[in-house]
Design an enzyme around this catalytic site. Structure first.
Site, PDB file in Angstrom:
ATOM      1  N   ARG A 107      21.975 -55.140  -2.009  1.00 54.79           N
ATOM      2  CA  ARG A 107      21.562 -54.094  -1.068  1.00 54.79           C
ATOM      3  C   ARG A 107      22.326 -54.349   0.225  1.00 54.79           C
ATOM      4  O   ARG A 107      22.180 -55.406   0.847  1.00 54.79           O
ATOM      5  CB  ARG A 107      20.051 -54.153  -0.808  1.00 54.79           C
ATOM      6  CG  ARG A 107      19.554 -53.097   0.199  1.00 54.79           C
ATOM      7  CD  ARG A 107      18.075 -53.294   0.477  1.00 54.79           C
ATOM      8  NE  ARG A 107      17.591 -52.434   1.537  1.00 54.79           N
ATOM      9  CZ  ARG A 107      17.052 -51.228   1.360  1.00 54.79           C
ATOM     10  NH1 ARG A 107      16.946 -50.734   0.145  1.00 54.79           N
ATOM     11  NH2 ARG A 107      16.635 -50.507   2.376  1.00 54.79           N
ATOM     12  N   HIS A 134      21.852 -44.414  -3.494  1.00 51.32           N
ATOM     13  CA  HIS A 134      20.587 -45.156  -3.633  1.00 51.32           C
ATOM     14  C   HIS A 134      20.032 -44.898  -5.042  1.00 51.32           C
ATOM     15  O   HIS A 134      18.996 -44.246  -5.213  1.00 51.32           O
ATOM     16  CB  HIS A 134      19.603 -44.687  -2.555  1.00 51.32           C
ATOM     17  CG  HIS A 134      18.482 -45.640  -2.290  1.00 51.32           C
ATOM     18  ND1 HIS A 134      18.274 -46.782  -3.047  1.00 51.32           N
ATOM     19  CD2 HIS A 134      17.487 -45.623  -1.359  1.00 51.32           C
ATOM     20  CE1 HIS A 134      17.213 -47.418  -2.583  1.00 51.32           C
ATOM     21  NE2 HIS A 134      16.728 -46.749  -1.563  1.00 51.32           N
ATOM     22  N   GLN A 137      16.337 -45.750  -6.330  1.00 53.00           N
ATOM     23  CA  GLN A 137      15.356 -44.837  -5.744  1.00 53.00           C
ATOM     24  C   GLN A 137      15.239 -43.565  -6.573  1.00 53.00           C
ATOM     25  O   GLN A 137      14.157 -43.002  -6.733  1.00 53.00           O
ATOM     26  CB  GLN A 137      15.769 -44.484  -4.310  1.00 53.00           C
ATOM     27  CG  GLN A 137      14.832 -43.528  -3.585  1.00 53.00           C
ATOM     28  CD  GLN A 137      13.520 -44.176  -3.192  1.00 53.00           C
ATOM     29  OE1 GLN A 137      13.502 -45.253  -2.619  1.00 53.00           O
ATOM     30  NE2 GLN A 137      12.404 -43.523  -3.495  1.00 53.00           N
ATOM     31  N   ASP A 230      13.778 -37.952   4.667  1.00 50.50           N
ATOM     32  CA  ASP A 230      14.062 -39.358   4.918  1.00 50.50           C
ATOM     33  C   ASP A 230      14.156 -39.536   6.427  1.00 50.50           C
ATOM     34  O   ASP A 230      14.161 -38.538   7.174  1.00 50.50           O
ATOM     35  CB  ASP A 230      15.397 -39.721   4.219  1.00 50.50           C
ATOM     36  CG  ASP A 230      15.702 -41.216   4.230  1.00 50.50           C
ATOM     37  OD1 ASP A 230      14.805 -42.008   4.590  1.00 50.50           O
ATOM     38  OD2 ASP A 230      16.832 -41.588   3.868  1.00 50.50           O
ATOM     39  N   CYS A 271      11.172 -41.490   0.843  1.00 50.05           N
ATOM     40  CA  CYS A 271      11.514 -42.814   0.302  1.00 50.05           C
ATOM     41  C   CYS A 271      11.014 -43.963   1.179  1.00 50.05           C
ATOM     42  O   CYS A 271      11.080 -45.119   0.768  1.00 50.05           O
ATOM     43  CB  CYS A 271      13.014 -42.918   0.061  1.00 50.05           C
ATOM     44  SG  CYS A 271      14.014 -42.506   1.489  1.00 50.05           S
ATOM     45  N   ARG A 316       8.983 -47.509  -7.589  1.00 49.51           N
ATOM     46  CA  ARG A 316      10.237 -48.241  -7.409  1.00 49.51           C
ATOM     47  C   ARG A 316      10.272 -49.469  -8.319  1.00 49.51           C
ATOM     48  O   ARG A 316      11.291 -49.795  -8.926  1.00 49.51           O
ATOM     49  CB  ARG A 316      10.395 -48.699  -5.952  1.00 49.51           C
ATOM     50  CG  ARG A 316      10.736 -47.627  -4.938  1.00 49.51           C
ATOM     51  CD  ARG A 316      12.075 -46.978  -5.142  1.00 49.51           C
ATOM     52  NE  ARG A 316      13.189 -47.915  -5.174  1.00 49.51           N
ATOM     53  CZ  ARG A 316      13.687 -48.549  -4.112  1.00 49.51           C
ATOM     54  NH1 ARG A 316      13.175 -48.347  -2.918  1.00 49.51           N
ATOM     55  NH2 ARG A 316      14.706 -49.379  -4.240  1.00 49.51           N
TER      56      ARG A 316
END
Length: 340
Positions: A107, A134, A137, A230, A271, A316
């Protein structure tokens, strides 16, 4: 037979609709096993490196719990433990880690770093987030949609806000691959890059997904089964907050925008983290400075029954578990599932 074995999961566009649907369905299956307390240690004895240039709550927690549930041993390496290109090249780091670990999560900032890790480590590498994509996600997001609506076919997902960040990119291409209509409402300067849109349009031509990129938030929201947003400023992004807030305030998810979907059944996704109240230090500072009650989503919508953000967050872990299990586990997955 395992169609996925040894593959890395770097970005959605590397996978077909059948493959992504399999990951979603397997995540739902693993969630069911977990709820029934049925062991599923497909990765017993494996060692997993978790590389974090960017800090995280959900991604780190999800990978750690997923690894433990699968019988693997996760090792966290933060930004002070790994210094790509600083003291050691990415290629050298990849070779060393690949000789010790069975799989690597990354990440961070640059997509080319996660790609180099996959090229040089010799083990599956999973993208926990980069500036471009991502993908873990997305499995959680479309899993949440499938759990709620029963099917993804014919759904419309509207994303509003910063339309050129990694989440917007990923939603656009994943929806296009899966045949889910994607609407993006964003100001012109924050719309998806032409290269990303071209990839999405090519995938949509195959799947039949309808894509809409517009500056009009009401037009974007019309007919949406899910409204998604987001944060307005991504981690590490240096922008003028006042200018960004002024630009994106018309795209805030609030009762007015929700009503413009024209549907009572619309769900809300985010998210996380979300600036929906003043209960965070940064949120309190920003909201006080600009005299606002919320940024990208208002608290009443965030706390409503239509908001599935915490189901989405919990998913997730199951999504990441699915990705790790199929790429590193000795599972029998019939090849016929993926013939289109």
């Amino acid at each position: 037979m395992n169609h996925f074995y040894g593959k890395s999961f770097l970005k959605e566009i590397d996978f077909s609709a059948a493959e992504i649907n399999y990951l979603i369905d397997f995540a739902i299956h693993l969630k069911s096993l977990k709820e029934q307390h049925i062991p599923h240690q497909y990765l017993a004895g494996k060692n997993i490196a978790l590389l974090f240039e960017k800090s995280s709550t959900r991604t780190r927690s999800a990978f750690t719990v997923a690894a433990n549930d699968l019988g693997a041993y996760p090792e966290f390496l933060g930004k002070n433990d790994i210094q790509f290109g600083n003291k050691e090249s990415v290629a050298d780091t990849a070779k060393v880690l690949g000789s010790m670990f069975d799989g690597i999560e990354f990440r961070g900032f640059k997509q080319k770093v996660v790609a180099a890790l996959a090229a040089d480590s010799g083990v599956p590498v999973w993208n926990g987030l980069t500036d471009d994509w991502h993908p873990t996600q997305m499995i959680a997001d479309f899993m949440t949609l499938k759990e709620h609506f029963g099917s993804l076919t014919g759904l419309t997902l509207t994303y509003v806000g910063d339309g050129h960040n990694n989440v917007a990119n990923s939603l656009l291409v994943t929806g296009a691959i899966l045949g889910v209509n994607i609407h993006i409402g964003a100001p012109t300067e924050l719309q998806p890059a032409a290269a990303v849109l071209a990839v999405a349009q090519k995938a949509a031509a195959r799947s039949g997904a309808k894509l809409l990129i517009t500056t009009d938030p009401a037009a974007a929201a019309k007919g949406a089964d899910a409204l998604y947003t987001d944060v307005w400023v991504s981690m590490g992004e240096e922008v003028d907050y006042a200018e960004r807030i002024k630009l994106l305030l018309p795209y805030q998810i609030n009762p007015k925008l929700l009503a413009q979907t024209g549907k009572k059944s619309t769900i809300i996704l985010h998210c996380l983290p979300a600036f929906h109240d003043t209960h965070t230090t940064i949120g309190a500072q920003l909201l006080h400075k600009y005299q606002l009650d919320a940024l990208e989503i208002t608290d009443d919508v965030f706390q409503s029954k239509q908001a599935l953000v915490f189901q989405e967050a919990a998913n997730r872990m199951h999504a990441i578990k699915s990705i790790m299990a199929v790429t590193l586990g000795n599972l029998f997955i019939p090849e016929s599932i993926f013939t289109e």
